[in-house]
Write a protein that holds these residues in place. Sequence first.
Motif, PDB file in Angstrom:
ATOM      1  N   PHE A   1       0.799  -1.223   0.000  1.00 55.92           N
ATOM      2  CA  PHE A   1       0.000   0.000   0.000  1.00 55.92           C
ATOM      3  C   PHE A   1       0.837   1.281   0.000  1.00 55.92           C
ATOM      4  CE2 PHE A   1      -2.670   3.240   2.185  1.00 55.92           C
ATOM      5  CZ  PHE A   1      -3.702   3.294   1.258  1.00 55.92           C
ATOM      6  N   ASP A   2       1.946   1.295   0.708  1.00 54.81           N
ATOM      7  CA  ASP A   2       2.698   2.536   0.932  1.00 54.81           C
ATOM      8  C   ASP A   2       3.490   2.965  -0.309  1.00 54.81           C
ATOM      9  OD1 ASP A   2       2.652   3.283   4.053  1.00 54.81           O
ATOM     10  OD2 ASP A   2       2.546   1.106   3.795  1.00 54.81           O
ATOM     11  N   ILE A   3       3.478   4.273  -0.545  1.00 51.41           N
ATOM     12  CA  ILE A   3       4.153   4.883  -1.700  1.00 51.41           C
ATOM     13  C   ILE A   3       5.035   6.020  -1.204  1.00 51.41           C
ATOM     14  CG2 ILE A   3       3.781   6.213  -3.829  1.00 51.41           C
ATOM     15  CD1 ILE A   3       1.193   4.636  -4.236  1.00 51.41           C
ATOM     16  N   ILE A   4       6.187   6.187  -1.840  1.00 52.82           N
ATOM     17  CA  ILE A   4       7.109   7.268  -1.478  1.00 52.82           C
ATOM     18  C   ILE A   4       7.297   8.204  -2.669  1.00 52.82           C
ATOM     19  CG2 ILE A   4       9.470   7.848  -0.769  1.00 52.82           C
ATOM     20  CD1 ILE A   4       9.620   5.185   0.656  1.00 52.82           C
ATOM     21  N   THR A   5       7.256   9.494  -2.389  1.00 53.07           N
ATOM     22  CA  THR A   5       7.647  10.517  -3.368  1.00 53.07           C
ATOM     23  C   THR A   5       8.595  11.491  -2.670  1.00 53.07           C
ATOM     24  OG1 THR A   5       5.838  12.071  -2.865  1.00 53.07           O
ATOM     25  CG2 THR A   5       5.408  10.365  -4.509  1.00 53.07           C
ATOM     26  N   PHE A   6       9.107  12.465  -3.422  1.00 56.76           N
ATOM     27  CA  PHE A   6       9.990  13.469  -2.844  1.00 56.76           C
ATOM     28  C   PHE A   6       9.215  14.665  -2.322  1.00 56.76           C
ATOM     29  CE2 PHE A   6      13.255  11.852  -6.018  1.00 56.76           C
ATOM     30  CZ  PHE A   6      14.052  11.243  -5.046  1.00 56.76           C
ATOM     31  N   ARG A   7       9.732  15.288  -1.281  1.00 57.35           N
ATOM     32  CA  ARG A   7       9.286  16.637  -0.949  1.00 57.35           C
ATOM     33  C   ARG A   7       9.617  17.536  -2.139  1.00 57.35           C
ATOM     34  NH1 ARG A   7      12.532  16.474   4.759  1.00 57.35           N
ATOM     35  NH2 ARG A   7      11.345  14.752   5.667  1.00 57.35           N
ATOM     36  N   ASN A   8       8.772  18.502  -2.390  1.00 59.49           N
ATOM     37  CA  ASN A   8       8.922  19.453  -3.504  1.00 59.49           C
ATOM     38  C   ASN A   8       8.466  18.864  -4.837  1.00 59.49           C
ATOM     39  OD1 ASN A   8       9.822  22.216  -4.160  1.00 59.49           O
ATOM     40  ND2 ASN A   8      11.291  21.220  -5.502  1.00 59.49           N
ATOM     41  N   SER A   9       7.959  17.636  -4.821  1.00 63.57           N
ATOM     42  CA  SER A   9       7.505  17.021  -6.081  1.00 63.57           C
ATOM     43  C   SER A   9       6.101  17.491  -6.434  1.00 63.57           C
ATOM     44  CB  SER A   9       7.511  15.493  -5.953  1.00 63.57           C
ATOM     45  OG  SER A   9       6.542  15.069  -5.007  1.00 63.57           O
ATOM     46  N   TYR A  10       5.761  17.319  -7.699  1.00 67.40           N
ATOM     47  CA  TYR A  10       4.390  17.574  -8.167  1.00 67.40           C
ATOM     48  C   TYR A  10       3.997  16.451  -9.115  1.00 67.40           C
ATOM     49  CZ  TYR A  10       0.250  19.723 -10.142  1.00 67.40           C
ATOM     50  OH  TYR A  10      -1.041  19.968 -10.532  1.00 67.40           O
ATOM     51  N   HIS A  11       2.921  15.751  -8.780  1.00 73.47           N
ATOM     52  CA  HIS A  11       2.455  14.639  -9.607  1.00 73.47           C
ATOM     53  C   HIS A  11       0.963  14.753  -9.939  1.00 73.47           C
ATOM     54  CE1 HIS A  11       6.249  12.470  -9.145  1.00 73.47           C
ATOM     55  NE2 HIS A  11       6.200  12.763  -7.865  1.00 73.47           N
ATOM     56  N   GLY A  12       0.369  15.922  -9.691  1.00 73.47           N
ATOM     57  CA  GLY A  12      -1.034  16.102 -10.017  1.00 73.47           C
ATOM     58  C   GLY A  12      -1.793  16.744  -8.879  1.00 73.47           C
ATOM     59  N   ALA A  13      -3.020  17.142  -9.168  1.00 72.77           N
ATOM     60  CA  ALA A  13      -3.834  17.834  -8.168  1.00 72.77           C
ATOM     61  C   ALA A  13      -5.210  17.213  -8.007  1.00 72.77           C
ATOM     62  CB  ALA A  13      -3.965  19.308  -8.540  1.00 72.77           C
ATOM     63  N   SER A  14      -5.416  16.026  -8.553  1.00 77.94           N
ATOM     64  CA  SER A  14      -6.679  15.324  -8.309  1.00 77.94           C
ATOM     65  C   SER A  14      -6.705  14.862  -6.856  1.00 77.94           C
ATOM     66  CB  SER A  14      -6.793  14.119  -9.242  1.00 77.94           C
ATOM     67  OG  SER A  14      -5.804  13.149  -8.929  1.00 77.94           O
ATOM     68  N   PRO A  15      -7.865  14.521  -6.320  1.00 75.40           N
ATOM     69  CA  PRO A  15      -7.903  14.072  -4.915  1.00 75.40           C
ATOM     70  C   PRO A  15      -6.966  12.913  -4.619  1.00 75.40           C
ATOM     71  CG  PRO A  15     -10.114  14.543  -5.688  1.00 75.40           C
ATOM     72  CD  PRO A  15      -9.215  14.662  -6.887  1.00 75.40           C
TER      73      PRO A  15
ATOM     74  N   LEU B   1       0.364  12.449  -3.534  1.00 74.42           N
ATOM     75  CA  LEU B   1       1.710  12.292  -4.084  1.00 74.42           C
ATOM     76  C   LEU B   1       2.461  13.618  -4.073  1.00 74.42           C
ATOM     77  CD1 LEU B   1       1.153  10.125  -7.311  1.00 74.42           C
ATOM     78  CD2 LEU B   1       2.059   9.338  -5.121  1.00 74.42           C
ATOM     79  N   THR B   2       1.762  14.683  -4.418  1.00 78.04           N
ATOM     80  CA  THR B   2       2.371  15.999  -4.514  1.00 78.04           C
ATOM     81  C   THR B   2       2.778  16.485  -3.131  1.00 78.04           C
ATOM     82  OG1 THR B   2       1.189  16.597  -6.535  1.00 78.04           O
ATOM     83  CG2 THR B   2       1.915  18.410  -5.124  1.00 78.04           C
ATOM     84  N   ALA B   3       4.031  16.896  -3.004  1.00 76.37           N
ATOM     85  CA  ALA B   3       4.556  17.351  -1.710  1.00 76.37           C
ATOM     86  C   ALA B   3       5.015  18.791  -1.843  1.00 76.37           C
ATOM     87  CB  ALA B   3       5.701  16.447  -1.257  1.00 76.37           C
ATOM     88  N   HIS B   4       4.040  19.661  -1.983  1.00 77.50           N
ATOM     89  CA  HIS B   4       4.294  21.069  -2.287  1.00 77.50           C
ATOM     90  C   HIS B   4       3.123  21.828  -1.674  1.00 77.50           C
ATOM     91  CE1 HIS B   4       5.496  24.506  -4.788  1.00 77.50           C
ATOM     92  NE2 HIS B   4       6.566  23.804  -5.137  1.00 77.50           N
ATOM     93  N   GLY B   5       3.352  22.452  -0.503  1.00 79.98           N
ATOM     94  CA  GLY B   5       2.252  23.028   0.262  1.00 79.98           C
ATOM     95  C   GLY B   5       1.388  23.999  -0.515  1.00 79.98           C
ATOM     96  N   THR B   6       1.949  24.631  -1.539  1.00 81.50           N
ATOM     97  CA  THR B   6       1.183  25.569  -2.366  1.00 81.50           C
ATOM     98  C   THR B   6      -0.018  24.888  -3.001  1.00 81.50           C
ATOM     99  OG1 THR B   6       3.295  26.620  -2.886  1.00 81.50           O
ATOM    100  CG2 THR B   6       1.410  27.241  -4.238  1.00 81.50           C
ATOM    101  N   TRP B   7       0.106  23.570  -3.246  1.00 84.05           N
ATOM    102  CA  TRP B   7      -0.931  22.842  -3.969  1.00 84.05           C
ATOM    103  C   TRP B   7      -1.769  21.955  -3.052  1.00 84.05           C
ATOM    104  CZ3 TRP B   7      -1.558  23.982  -9.078  1.00 84.05           C
ATOM    105  CH2 TRP B   7      -0.516  24.696  -9.685  1.00 84.05           C
ATOM    106  N   LYS B   8      -1.666  22.176  -1.743  1.00 82.59           N
ATOM    107  CA  LYS B   8      -2.394  21.339  -0.795  1.00 82.59           C
ATOM    108  C   LYS B   8      -3.671  22.035  -0.320  1.00 82.59           C
ATOM    109  CE  LYS B   8       0.429  17.751  -0.150  1.00 82.59           C
ATOM    110  NZ  LYS B   8       0.020  16.361  -0.411  1.00 82.59           N
TER     111      LYS B   8
ATOM    112  N   HIS C   1       6.806  11.241   2.116  1.00 84.80           N
ATOM    113  CA  HIS C   1       7.618  12.164   1.320  1.00 84.80           C
ATOM    114  C   HIS C   1       9.052  12.182   1.838  1.00 84.80           C
ATOM    115  CE1 HIS C   1       3.457  14.023   0.794  1.00 84.80           C
ATOM    116  NE2 HIS C   1       3.779  13.473  -0.359  1.00 84.80           N
ATOM    117  N   ALA C   2       9.974  11.793   0.984  1.00 89.83           N
ATOM    118  CA  ALA C   2      11.383  11.723   1.343  1.00 89.83           C
ATOM    119  C   ALA C   2      12.059  13.079   1.174  1.00 89.83           C
ATOM    120  CB  ALA C   2      12.089  10.686   0.468  1.00 89.83           C
ATOM    121  N   MET C   3      13.182  13.259   1.863  1.00 90.35           N
ATOM    122  CA  MET C   3      13.975  14.467   1.708  1.00 90.35           C
ATOM    123  C   MET C   3      14.337  14.673   0.237  1.00 90.35           C
ATOM    124  SD  MET C   3      17.741  15.406   3.253  1.00 90.35           S
ATOM    125  CE  MET C   3      17.180  15.666   4.938  1.00 90.35           C
ATOM    126  N   ASN C   4      14.193  15.902  -0.223  1.00 93.67           N
ATOM    127  CA  ASN C   4      14.498  16.206  -1.613  1.00 93.67           C
ATOM    128  C   ASN C   4      16.006  16.367  -1.797  1.00 93.67           C
ATOM    129  OD1 ASN C   4      13.627  16.671  -4.256  1.00 93.67           O
ATOM    130  ND2 ASN C   4      13.800  18.883  -4.011  1.00 93.67           N
TER     131      ASN C   4
END
Length: 488
Positions: A166-180, A185-192, A203-206
Amino acid sequence: MLLNGMLRVGARQGARLLSSQSVMEMPPCDFEPPPYKGPTYQDTRQIRKDLLSPVMVPHFTNPLLIHAGHMQWLFDHTGKRYLDLFGGIVTVSLGHCHPKVIAAATEQMNRLWHTTHIYLHPKIHEYAEQLTSKLPDHLKVVYFVNSGSEANDLAMMMARLYTGNFDIITFRNSYHGASPYTAGLTAHGTWKYNFANGFGIHHAMNPDPYRGLWGGYRDSPVQSVRASESEVHDGVCASSDKYLAQLEEIMMYSLPKGKLAAFFAESIQGVGGTVQYPLGYLKKAFELVKANGGVCISDEVQTGFGRTGEHFWGFEGHGIKPDIVTMAKGIGNGFPLAAVVTTTEIASTLKNALHFNTFGGNPLASAIGISVLEVLENEKIQQRCQDIGTYFLQRLAELRDEFEMVGDVRGKGLMIGVEMVKDSTTRNPLSPQTMMEIWDLCKDQGVILGRGGYFGNVFRIKPPMCISKEDVNFTISVLRNVIHKVQR
């Protein structure tokens, strides 16, 4: 250090002399846009305010009313011409209204616009063959969708079904979409937004060679000013292991042991501000993911289709073989089209239940996708990205040496970022007010830039891949003039 500082000061003094000169003339264009016949500028802005979602905030203090485009050029309602260096957010790959894409679309529209894949129609099959031939041999099954968010949604589902984890890892500062679904996945507070998302996502260290803890060397014609903080041995930056240890800690402490579902990575971070990784990092990260039961997913939404120059896909520059590749944006030169390509084994998980996309792989989209691949090859677009992009980066590096507020220049091919700072020592972001002033002034002088990064202080340069050296020189002239004005 003292000598470097003296050289930099000397360069800046030279820049002040150069900046006093007038901006060079915009390169010529033989295209004449048709007369504008739409609503007035004032009416358009009122309609936007009253009837369209408030999230649709236009760029610039005085937004552009665009009504025509031709290759790398856009035209506003008054007929003024602009050099488009953002390509509809890295989406117009070949050029606005490319004649060969228009011809392919028109021919298909006159025959058949739409039928879903419940029937056989030739174009989706022709396109599947041509698209998968551009990928490594193990990636042979494609599922067509309409956007990058949809593609990453499906990739998440495939990974979880295939691994049983079940668990998935992405990077902090990443963007992978804005659907619910992809918002997690997206780790960018501007888009939260303040709703439940991201269950099971970490979210792993970038590993950022400019802002990260340990700096590093990257795969770019222009190195970070912090590259000297690390060393390179056998093509691997020493800082990679330090960032990798942070990724491994997440797997050790936050996941069931050996039960990772997937790891998502952009080859070069797009919305995050064209951030690259230290040399060798991503390859080692993929090996670690495999050892913990996960599949490796390359998000090529912005870096695919030759944009990075040296390779057709961004992941090839890292020497890795992903299990799933997602792609969108430039795939259709602006037409809604996206895809997920994976292995036969992973794709087989979708046989257990229905998964349907009404418009995915429709005849019109498939015909356009085929034409994009043909133009990419026939017009040697990838090589153009390599040549023009390297030249562009080198010219931008001159500005970094000339101006204190130009902190970092990075990227590959025509995937370029310019990070603006208050000063080069602290790397504190340039203020939003000053960024907006530079952004607006460049637009007023005919150059459209994108913006990104967490602080909004990175100019994103991802133009239609048909730009010329003359366009680059014009852009440098405008940027030098504008930065000088703002600095003064």
